[in-house]
Design a protein around this motif. Structure first.
Motif, short mmCIF file in Angstrom:
data_model
loop_
_atom_site.label_atom_id
_atom_site.label_comp_id
_atom_site.label_asym_id
_atom_site.label_seq_id
_atom_site.Cartn_x
_atom_site.Cartn_y
_atom_site.Cartn_z
N UNK A 1 0.83 -1.21 0.00
CA UNK A 1 0.00 0.00 0.00
C UNK A 1 0.85 1.25 0.00
N UNK A 2 1.99 1.19 0.69
CA UNK A 2 2.92 2.31 0.74
C UNK A 2 4.30 1.77 1.09
N UNK A 3 5.31 2.26 0.40
CA UNK A 3 6.69 1.85 0.66
C UNK A 3 7.43 2.98 1.35
N UNK B 1 17.43 1.98 -4.40
CA UNK B 1 16.98 0.96 -5.35
C UNK B 1 15.49 0.69 -5.22
N UNK B 2 15.05 0.40 -4.01
CA UNK B 2 13.62 0.16 -3.77
C UNK B 2 12.80 1.42 -4.05
N UNK B 3 13.34 2.57 -3.71
CA UNK B 3 12.66 3.84 -3.97
C UNK B 3 12.43 4.03 -5.47
N UNK B 4 13.44 3.77 -6.29
CA UNK B 4 13.31 3.94 -7.74
C UNK B 4 12.35 2.93 -8.34
N UNK B 5 12.35 1.70 -7.85
CA UNK B 5 11.39 0.70 -8.34
C UNK B 5 9.97 1.17 -8.06
N UNK B 6 9.71 1.65 -6.85
CA UNK B 6 8.38 2.15 -6.51
C UNK B 6 7.99 3.32 -7.39
N UNK B 7 8.94 4.19 -7.68
CA UNK B 7 8.67 5.35 -8.55
C UNK B 7 8.28 4.88 -9.95
N UNK B 8 9.02 3.93 -10.50
CA UNK B 8 8.73 3.40 -11.84
C UNK B 8 7.37 2.70 -11.87
N UNK B 9 7.05 1.96 -10.80
CA UNK B 9 5.77 1.26 -10.72
C UNK B 9 4.62 2.20 -10.35
#
Length: 56
Positions: free
Chosen positions: A24-26, A32-40
């Motif tokens: 629901x929220x990261x 790395x995880x931050x950029x994946x969430x941004x792309x998704x």
């Protein structure tokens, strides 16, 4: 689904993508995880130390 949070240390890439996609929220202290969430296009909060110094 249970309320609360989970913390993972060095998950596999496929596991990381699935976790981020399904959350629901990261809240991440890792870019790395931050950029994946941004792309998704997921809701995400990044806690990145000295970010201003890294981009200057």
């Amino acid at each position: 689904m249970q309320d609360g949070f989970n913390a993972f240390h060095n998950p596999r890439m496929d596991m990381l993508f699935n976790m981020i996609k399904d959350c629901k929220m990261l809240i991440s202290n890792d870019c790395g995880a931050f950029h994946i969430a941004h792309v998704l296009d997921d809701i995400h909060i990044g806690i990145l130390k000295d970010f201003a110094r890294m981009v200057s």
